[in-house]
Design a protein around this motif. Structure first.
Motif, PDB file in Angstrom:
ATOM      1  N   HIS A 161       0.805  -1.225   0.000  1.00 57.00           N
ATOM      2  CA  HIS A 161       0.000   0.000   0.000  1.00 57.00           C
ATOM      3  C   HIS A 161       0.837   1.274   0.000  1.00 57.00           C
ATOM      4  O   HIS A 161       0.344   2.339  -0.388  1.00 57.00           O
ATOM      5  N   TYR A 162       2.112   1.184   0.379  1.00 60.83           N
ATOM      6  CA  TYR A 162       2.951   2.390   0.339  1.00 60.83           C
ATOM      7  C   TYR A 162       3.119   2.894  -1.095  1.00 60.83           C
ATOM      8  O   TYR A 162       3.307   4.093  -1.318  1.00 60.83           O
ATOM      9  N   LYS A 182       0.494   5.603  -2.159  1.00 60.29           N
ATOM     10  CA  LYS A 182       0.393   6.889  -1.466  1.00 60.29           C
ATOM     11  C   LYS A 182       0.662   8.044  -2.429  1.00 60.29           C
ATOM     12  O   LYS A 182       1.542   7.963  -3.279  1.00 60.29           O
ATOM     13  N   GLU A 183      -0.085   9.118  -2.258  1.00 64.01           N
ATOM     14  CA  GLU A 183      -0.007  10.264  -3.165  1.00 64.01           C
ATOM     15  C   GLU A 183       1.409  10.839  -3.286  1.00 64.01           C
ATOM     16  O   GLU A 183       1.861  11.128  -4.398  1.00 64.01           O
ATOM     17  N   LEU A 203       5.149  10.798   3.925  1.00 67.40           N
ATOM     18  CA  LEU A 203       4.082   9.872   3.549  1.00 67.40           C
ATOM     19  C   LEU A 203       2.996   9.774   4.601  1.00 67.40           C
ATOM     20  O   LEU A 203       1.832   9.510   4.285  1.00 67.40           O
ATOM     21  N   GLN A 204       3.382   9.920   5.871  1.00 69.72           N
ATOM     22  CA  GLN A 204       2.425   9.906   6.963  1.00 69.72           C
ATOM     23  C   GLN A 204       3.057  10.603   8.160  1.00 69.72           C
ATOM     24  O   GLN A 204       4.286  10.655   8.257  1.00 69.72           O
ATOM     25  N   GLU A 225       0.566  14.037   4.292  1.00 67.14           N
ATOM     26  CA  GLU A 225       1.256  13.747   3.044  1.00 67.14           C
ATOM     27  C   GLU A 225       1.680  15.065   2.391  1.00 67.14           C
ATOM     28  O   GLU A 225       0.848  15.822   1.876  1.00 67.14           O
ATOM     29  N   GLU A 255      -6.816   8.008  -0.776  1.00 70.08           N
ATOM     30  CA  GLU A 255      -6.102   7.099   0.114  1.00 70.08           C
ATOM     31  C   GLU A 255      -5.457   5.976  -0.697  1.00 70.08           C
ATOM     32  O   GLU A 255      -5.936   5.592  -1.764  1.00 70.08           O
ATOM     33  N   ALA A 256      -4.341   5.444  -0.143  1.00 72.85           N
ATOM     34  CA  ALA A 256      -3.551   4.456  -0.887  1.00 72.85           C
ATOM     35  C   ALA A 256      -4.384   3.233  -1.274  1.00 72.85           C
ATOM     36  O   ALA A 256      -4.332   2.776  -2.420  1.00 72.85           O
TER      37      ALA A 256
END
Length: 487
Positions: free
Chosen positions: A175-176, A179-180, A374-375, A378, A414-415
């Motif tokens: 899922h990483y 990420k936007e 990333l978190q 973002e 969201e991812a």
């Protein structure tokens, strides 16, 4: 990202934690946005902890609804989302039950997506049971991590799944990659002439990639104690982020062009000599301490963890890439539980200017820095030096923000939402190909073997800190430090 693609999304582990917190909320957000999911698309939840559809929908209302729509739930959208959901009660250990699933989906339209939100031990039995009732045709299969315990077990799962599904049907999710900011990293590098000429050893001093968690192992003690941070985070998330940062420009953004370049990075990773592991690899385990004023227990006293466990909850590595672009540039990877903050970020430290007429501050490595967060939030920030107002030429660090919400009206996706839409629409670029996974395991495995052979316990660190002091000492040997240590 609109679609007319009809689909039947079959969710194994429909009452599991991942389905509750991530998958069903992501599907709801795509449904609520309008146009992202075909009106005819159906979600078929598979579980054995509900008696029928009514009881399952009640569970969804109670457990999934709290995780959707941060600004409140649109009740009309929620009600129409529930209409998409069907339910099939199956014992995954009984292949004969899969005839119930076959009968439930045989008249449903579109491509079939099978999402295996289960433990990896069930991947192969589920795939074989699907094939036994003819459900492996016109289908895509999504496999969650961890995919195996080592290279051998990973290959065994991939071999078995590969006998039933073709490689282009298999979506190994990380899922990483959805990420936007990771997507914007690709846009920054390959869509602008500004960064790409600087993205190389002549101009980059070092790169840090951190995934830090405040939480401990929570209710996953049994799983985690047989896994550890190297398997759980480094082999997949961190090495995937590393490959995105370091890859060469692909021919195009199609799935194989992107993944070919990532694979070249993974194959160029310098093997770690077992004699050098003590210098370039730090493993730690959290002890008792405090997180934001609350006392937390030591790892060894967590439920499901063996009292004398030597499983690592922290890893820091110095990694090198043996190619012309990156030779000699250290990549520092770090992940851990019970650390001082929840943060995932990529830090690109550019070299100092070769000579400065403006004072020593301009000669500091890292004065020019790109930070991709990333978190929890973002963002992308570019740091540089500027003159402070007032008398004299005094320099201070300032930053330029890529404030996406100010330029784009659409909210960031969201991812999991992005990746689930990619599965439905048949886009493989953000999923891990088998040869990538093998290359990652091949590089990680000697570290695992050496740690097991040496039988040395992990270095202790207090919960609420940034890990063992040895992780900072490793960077100090290269004249640098972790980003938070500069402040």
């Amino acid at each position: 990202m609109q679609t007319d693609s009809s689909f039947t999304f079959v969710l194994f582990g429909g009452t599991g934690d991942l389905s509750m917190r991530k998958i069903l909320p992501a599907l709801f957000e795509a449904h609520r946005a309008g146009g992202m999911l075909a009106d005819s698309g159906k979600i078929v939840a598979v579980a054995r902890h509900a008696a029928d559809r009514g009881e399952y929908l009640q569970w969804v209302n109670e457990h999934v609804k709290p995780y959707v729509s941060k600004n409140g739930v649109d009740e009309t959208a929620w009600a129409s989302f529930l209409e998409r959901i069907e339910f099939v009660k199956i014992d995954l250990g009984n292949p004969e039950d899969f005839t119930l699933l076959r009968d439930a989906v045989k008249d449903l339209p579109g491509i079939r997506v099978f999402y295996l939100a289960t433990g990896p031990s069930l991947f192969v039995p589920i795939c074989r049971a699907l094939a036994s009732v003819g459900l492996n045709e016109n289908a895509r299969i999504v496999l969650e991590k961890p995919l195996g315990y080592d290279l051998k077990s990973s290959n065994a799962i991939n071999d078995a799944v590969g006998e039933i599904f073709a490689e282009e049907q298999i979506y190994r999710i990380d899922h990483y990659l959805g990420k936007e900011p990771v997507q914007n990293l690709l846009a920054l590098r390959f869509g602008n002439a500004l960064f790409e000429p600087l993205w190389r050893r002549e101009w980059v001093e070092s790169i840090q990639i951190t995934i830090a968690e405040e939480l401990g192992v929570e209710a996953r003690g049994d799983f985690y104690d047989n896994t550890g941070a190297l398997r759980d985070m480094v082999q997949n998330h961190l090495l995937q982020l590393l490959s995105i940062v370091a890859m060469e420009p692909p021919h195009s953004m199609d799935s194989d062009s992107v993944r070919d370049e990532k694979l070249r990075v993974l194959r160029a990773l310098k093997p770690i000599d077992p004699l050098d592991i003590g210098k370039v690899a730090v493993r730690g385990q959290y002890h008792s301490g405090g997180i934001r004023g609350s006392a937390v227990p030591a790892y060894a006293t967590e439920p499901g963890v063996k009292p004398n466990s030597t499983t690592e909850t922290f890893v820091a590595l110095k990694v090198e890439i043996e190619n012309w672009r990156w030779a000699g540039v250290p990549f520092f990877l770090r992940t851990g539980k019970r650390l001082a903050d929840r943060v995932a970020e990529i830090v690109v430290n550019f070299r100092a200017v070769p000579h400065s007429a403006l004072g020593v501050s301009a000669l500091r490595a890292g004065a020019n820095r790109l930070v991709i967060r990333l978190q929890p939030n973002e963002t992308i920030r570019l740091y540089c030096l500027a003159k402070q107002p007032g008398e004299g030429m005094n320099l201070a660090s300032v930053h330029l923000d890529l404030a996406f919400d100010q330029f784009f009206r659409e909210g960031q996706m969201e991812a999991y939402q992005r990746l689930l839409l990619d599965v439905i629409n048949g886009r493989l670029a953000l999923f891990v190909r088998r040869d990538e996974q093998e290359a990652a395991w091949r590089w990680v495995e000697p570290i695992l073997n050496e740690w097991k052979a040496s039988n040395k316990p992990p270095k202790p660190y207090a919960s609420g800190t940034w890990g063992p002091a040895a992780a900072s000492a490793m960077l100090a040997q290269h004249g640098t430090c972790w980003l938070e240590e500069e402040n």
